[in-house]
Design an enzyme around this catalytic site. Structure first.
Site, PDB file in Angstrom:
ATOM      1  N   SER A  74       0.831  -1.119   0.163  1.00  0.00           N
ATOM      2  CA  SER A  74       0.028   0.074  -0.089  1.00  0.00           C
ATOM      3  C   SER A  74       0.968   1.322   0.027  1.00  0.00           C
ATOM      4  CB  SER A  74      -0.933   0.019   1.152  1.00  0.00           C
ATOM      5  OG  SER A  74      -1.834   1.105   1.271  1.00  0.00           O
ATOM      6  N   ASP A  75       0.350   2.225  -0.502  1.00  0.00           N
ATOM      7  CA  ASP A  75       0.846   3.502  -0.611  1.00  0.00           C
ATOM      8  C   ASP A  75      -0.011   4.692  -0.468  1.00  0.00           C
ATOM      9  OD1 ASP A  75       3.371   5.178  -0.433  1.00  0.00           O
ATOM     10  OD2 ASP A  75       2.757   5.854  -2.620  1.00  0.00           O
ATOM     11  N   THR A  76       0.282   5.531   0.430  1.00  0.00           N
ATOM     12  CA  THR A  76      -0.605   6.938   0.518  1.00  0.00           C
ATOM     13  C   THR A  76       0.299   8.566   0.226  1.00  0.00           C
ATOM     14  OG1 THR A  76      -1.888   5.590   2.186  1.00  0.00           O
ATOM     15  CG2 THR A  76      -2.098   7.953   2.305  1.00  0.00           C
TER      16      THR A  76
END
Length: 194
Positions: A74-76
């Protein structure tokens, strides 16, 4: 077996919360170092999708001998007018980011990638966050709290930043770093959740 390809304690907490309703479902944590830098001209959403996919793919390589492995990456990122605000390099960088975000609405893009030896899938959460106008003293005090370190956009929505967030449209957990609705949907597709 489910693996989380992330060093983020917030993602570990959120995934643990999501799986708490699935008795017997546990997950391992894979420690990875994936470069997080946009390519020249790369749109923000494409960048976030790419990094999430790269994390999941690198994680799958670590558990390549496990045919039942499912790896979550995941990346934000925080985005204002097309500019990606990653994790601040230092206090001065955090102050600069918060000054730009002060009194404005920005986007938070969170991508989740799930990969197994047989398949891959991805989902994206887009949220909008509005900050109150912040005085220089408020920004300095917030940076001095240490909370901005290691966080995209130099803030933690679940921490002191709640006190100057006037509006959030979208996924609260996505702004924290792992959009739970999208994650649960992918985990169901892979048979990890019922």
């Amino acid at each position: 077996m489910l693996y989380l390809a992330s060093k983020s304690p917030r993602r570990r907490e959120l995934l643990g919360r999501l799986l708490s309703g699935a008795p017997g479902q546990e997950f391992g944590v894979l420690d990875l170092d994936i470069p997080e830098h946009p390519q020249p001209g790369e749109p923000a959403e494409d960048y976030v999708r790419r990094v999430a996919r790269e994390k999941a793919g690198a994680g799958l390589l670590q558990v390549v001998g496990n045919p039942t492995a499912v790896v979550l990456g995941s990346d934000t990122e925080v985005v204002l007018n097309g500019e990606v605000f990653g994790k601040p390099r230092d206090d001065a960088d955090a102050v600069d980011m918060l000054r730009k975000l002060s009194g404005r609405t920005h986007q938070v893009i969170s991508a989740v990638s799930l990969v197994s030896p047989a398949r891959e899938a991805q989902a994206v959460s887009l949220s909008e966050v509005t900050f109150a106008a912040l005085s220089p003293a408020q920004i300095d005090a917030y940076v001095a709290s240490g909370e901005p370190h290691g966080r995209a956009g130099a803030y933690a929505i679940q921490g002191l930043a709640e006190s100057f967030t006037t509006r959030l449209a979208g996924s609260y957990s996505g702004v924290m770093g792992l959009p739970l609705y999208e994650t649960a949907t992918l985990l169901r597709q892979f048979g990890v959740l019922a």
